[in-house]
Write a protein that holds these residues in place. Structure first.
Motif, PDB file in Angstrom:
ATOM      1  N   LEU A   1      34.399 -32.158 -41.834  1.00  0.00           N
ATOM      2  CA  LEU A   1      35.777 -32.015 -41.576  1.00  0.00           C
ATOM      3  C   LEU A   1      36.000 -31.446 -40.135  1.00  0.00           C
ATOM      4  O   LEU A   1      36.776 -31.939 -39.337  1.00  0.00           O
ATOM      5  CB  LEU A   1      36.690 -31.193 -42.578  1.00  0.00           C
ATOM      6  CG  LEU A   1      38.041 -31.164 -42.428  1.00  0.00           C
ATOM      7  CD1 LEU A   1      38.839 -32.390 -42.667  1.00  0.00           C
ATOM      8  CD2 LEU A   1      38.825 -30.168 -43.093  1.00  0.00           C
TER       9      LEU A   1
ATOM     10  N   LEU B   1      37.594 -33.357 -36.936  1.00  0.00           N
ATOM     11  CA  LEU B   1      38.815 -32.917 -36.062  1.00  0.00           C
ATOM     12  C   LEU B   1      38.465 -32.785 -34.678  1.00  0.00           C
ATOM     13  O   LEU B   1      39.294 -33.160 -33.758  1.00  0.00           O
ATOM     14  CB  LEU B   1      39.219 -31.346 -36.580  1.00  0.00           C
ATOM     15  CG  LEU B   1      40.063 -31.376 -37.763  1.00  0.00           C
ATOM     16  CD1 LEU B   1      40.562 -29.926 -38.280  1.00  0.00           C
ATOM     17  CD2 LEU B   1      41.436 -31.754 -37.110  1.00  0.00           C
TER      18      LEU B   1
ATOM     19  N   VAL C   1      38.983 -36.209 -33.268  1.00  0.00           N
ATOM     20  CA  VAL C   1      40.356 -36.355 -33.018  1.00  0.00           C
ATOM     21  C   VAL C   1      40.874 -35.599 -31.771  1.00  0.00           C
ATOM     22  O   VAL C   1      41.428 -36.111 -31.042  1.00  0.00           O
ATOM     23  CB  VAL C   1      41.253 -36.088 -34.281  1.00  0.00           C
ATOM     24  CG1 VAL C   1      42.776 -36.086 -33.987  1.00  0.00           C
ATOM     25  CG2 VAL C   1      40.840 -36.860 -35.309  1.00  0.00           C
TER      26      VAL C   1
ATOM     27  N   LEU D   1      35.436 -26.482 -31.906  1.00  0.00           N
ATOM     28  CA  LEU D   1      35.225 -26.727 -33.233  1.00  0.00           C
ATOM     29  C   LEU D   1      33.706 -26.821 -33.818  1.00  0.00           C
ATOM     30  O   LEU D   1      33.133 -26.175 -34.473  1.00  0.00           O
ATOM     31  CB  LEU D   1      36.089 -27.808 -33.769  1.00  0.00           C
ATOM     32  CG  LEU D   1      37.470 -27.606 -33.738  1.00  0.00           C
ATOM     33  CD1 LEU D   1      38.282 -28.997 -34.139  1.00  0.00           C
ATOM     34  CD2 LEU D   1      37.940 -26.592 -35.030  1.00  0.00           C
TER      35      LEU D   1
END
Lengths: 128, 342, 186
Positions: A14, A18, A21, C150
């Motif tokens: 995930l 992300l 994206v 991230l």
């Protein structure tokens, strides 16, 4: 307790998705904020030219058909020829950096490089 | 309880401060009818209306100077430099005090630069101007003026023969054949005077480029200095980006106003000693507070060798310079690099 | 969490001593991290967050409250050492990190291992810091930074989880030692 479980992998997947994206968003925004050229005829914007298309072409604007502009593959643009007496516009040469500008005063034309982005690295004005 | 009240008050205050601070947006505009060059204005304002109100005032102010310092066109409502030139050897001309002040400043610069910046060089510059125009219109007929012709014109270039009567506000060129050409000074001088006025009026974030003369009123967004790119005259990316706050940066070079003859470039900056285009550098830039001084000095050091130019720059307080040699090598005065941001 | 019984301090004093020990460990780990050469990344502010190891231990083997206490104490220390700005950045990162790990625990129960939780903690730690930096400097939405942050957070989370696993036996021994001392004195 196992060190790594299936849900963990899902969380990692995930997060990576992300990140993907956000990266796509970033590149879309970059495209939007890439530099382009504007041509003004007596202070009215008459033409906007994308600089990063990679094509090479010569063109004019209908307000001043005797002035030719040329866009080069590397994204540089210039006054290619003009019917003005002083040829300062042509002599100014290639423009490629945000903030640069050339003008053909007798024909009332201004060619300048701009960017929509609040460009932290470009110049507000260029001289020389 | 007291603490909570305090925290609440602090929060409220912060909110109020935030509300007072209107977000400043960047706007740009160009003028193409001033000083035979293109001018560019960049400014931060709350909205476009505020910015265009300013640019209208700026344009009006500069246009007045443009008319006064014009040597090519006459204007019905006002005596200008062309009127003075046309009356050379005939009669003194009553002029606006802004012309008198310009000529007094120019005389000061003339002595400061050992005669290298001379507004009385008009007769010589006119010959080069005519040859340049001719070559641009018809490149096949390009030519270089005879040195004898230039020398003859140079007989009428003594700045001592530009007679100024401050009290009467008149200017008189003593001999017929004399002519003023303020191309090396007028743009910077006019820009400085106009910007001073706007500074006094409280403007804080304006950057103006009047044909290579850049002047900053205040600084840019979030009070960060404006960024002025110095173009590489040999092509490619910017040489440097300079941080400019309340300061002027002026470039001189032979890369725009020129013509070609026999494979050589003949540009518009004429050395009064040789009466020919100066050949020391590709371009020079001068950075200092006063735009008038920066304009004059950039012409001066363009027609001096590097050592003399550096000595001149070093002799002046708060003045820095950059030289671009024909080889592409760049030389800096001692304090210049502190302003490079890139 | 089969190990929680042996790793849990017996009484309040023992708890307090352990918390102090963990706080010291967090500071040492942060100091250690600062001595490492900076990561060769063109993005400032990305950190491994080794001191998260201590906070994770508190969260997994003590209780939520002590984890929050540790995060707050650590930002208090940063505030004293490096000023209000750094303190605020640290507090935002620390609290958000603990919240995210608790969220992970509540949401997935035992579905997430230490590693998954650690990743959550690391990612949200960076997010919390970025949020404060962004607000203070008015940077707005920075997708490129997020795209880098991230995966980096995930990697840092895996690393800290592995380190926690490696350090667990030592920590357990410390807890046993504190428990023994405490009961001996009583």
């Amino acid at each position: 307790m196992k060190f790594c479980k299936r849900t963990d992998l899902a969380v990692i997947a995930l997060i990576l998705a992300l990140a993907g994206v956000f990266y796509t968003l970033h590149s879309a925004r970059q495209k939007e904020t890439a530099a382009f050229a504007e041509i003004y005829y007596y202070n009215t914007l008459v033409e906007t030219v994308a600089l990063t298309t990679g094509e090479e072409r010569t063109f004019s604007v209908k307000e001043a058909p005797n002035v030719l502009f040329r866009l080069y593959k590397d994204g540089a643009i210039c006054f290619f020829s003009s019917d003005c007496p002083d040829k300062i516009c042509v002599n100014t040469g290639l423009l490629s950096e945000v903030g640069q500008m050339a003008a053909c005063l007798p024909n009332g034309l201004v060619l300048k490089i701009v960017s929509l982005a609040a460009d932290e690295l470009g110049a507000d004005i260029a001289i020389g | 309880m007291k603490k909570r009240m305090l925290a609440f008050a602090a929060l409220l205050l912060m909110g109020l401060l935030h509300a007072c601070e209107k977000p400043q947006q960047k706007f740009e505009t160009e003028f193409i009818d001033l000083f035979d060059t293109v001018s560019q204005v960049v400014g931060y304002a709350a909205d476009y209306k505020e910015f265009s109100k300013f640019t209208k005032k700026l344009h009006e102010a500069l246009l007045e100077y443009h008319k006064l310092y014009d040597i090519y066109n006459s204007y019905e409502e006002v005596n200008n430099l062309k009127t003075i030139n046309d009356s050379a050897g005939k009669s003194p001309v009553k002029v606006d005090k802004r012309i008198v002040e310009l000529i007094i400043f120019s005389k000061k610069i003339h002595s400061q630069t050992n005669g290298l910046v001379n507004i009385a060089l008009g007769p010589v510059l006119k010959i080069w101007h005519d040859f340049r125009t001719l070559a641009a219109e018809n490149p096949k007929e390009a030519a270089v003026p005879e040195i004898a012709l230039l020398k003859q014109a140079n007989e009428y270039t003594n700045i001592e023969d530009v007679l100024v009567d401050e009290a009467a506000s008149t200017v008189f060129l003593r001999y017929e054949g004399m002519a003023l050409d303020v191309g090396a000074i007028a743009k910077g001088y006019a820009l400085e005077r106009v910007c001073e006025a706007f500074e006094h009026a409280g403007y804080k974030s304006i950057l103006i480029n009047l044909g290579g003369n850049v002047r900053a009123i205040g600084a840019g967004q979030n009070d960060k200095p404006f960024r002025v790119g110095i173009k590489n005259p040999l092509g490619g990316k910017f040489l440097n980006i300079i941080a400019v706050r309340d300061r002027s940066l002026v470039s001189s070079g032979g890369y725009e106003r020129y013509y070609m003859f026999n494979g050589r470039r003949y540009h518009h900056i004429i050395d009064p000693n040789t009466l020919c285009p100066s050949d020391y550098f590709e371009a020079v830039s001068v950075l200092c507070r006063d735009s008038a001084l920066a304009d004059a000095l950039s012409t001066a050091i363009f027609i001096m060798d590097y050592e003399s130019g550096l000595a001149l720059i070093n002799s002046l307080e708060g003045v820095e310079a950059l030289w671009v040699l024909h080889s592409g090598e760049i030389k800096y005065s001692k304090g210049f690099k502190a302003f490079i941001v890139n | 969490m089969e190990s929680s019984k042996t790793a849990f301090p017996k009484n309040n004093t023992a708890k307090l001593v352990l918390l102090a020990l963990l706080f010291a460990a967090a500071l040492v780990l942060a100091a250690l991290e600062n001595t490492l050469p900076p990561l060769p990344l063109p993005f400032p502010g990305l950190k491994l967050g080794l001191s998260n190891i201590a906070i994770m231990y508190a969260l997994f083997f003590l209780n939520f409250k002590s984890a929050f206490a540790l995060a707050a104490l650590k930002s208090g220390f940063v505030f004293l050492m490096r000023g209000a700005l750094s303190g605020a950045i640290s507090l935002s990162g620390g609290l958000l990190s603990v919240l995210a790990m608790i969220g992970g625990l509540k949401l997935f129960k035992t579905g997430l291992s230490y590693m998954g939780l650690s990743i959550l903690g690391a990612v949200f730690h960076n997010l919390g810091q970025l949020f404060v930096v962004g607000v203070i400097y008015g940077l707005g939405f920075m997708p490129l930074y997020l795209a880098v942050l991230l995966p980096f957070g995930a990697a840092a989370g895996i690393l800290t989880a592995a380190l926690l696993k490696a350090l667990l036996p030592a920590l357990k021994r410390a807890v046993c030692f504190i428990n023994k001392k405490e009961s001996g004195r009583l």
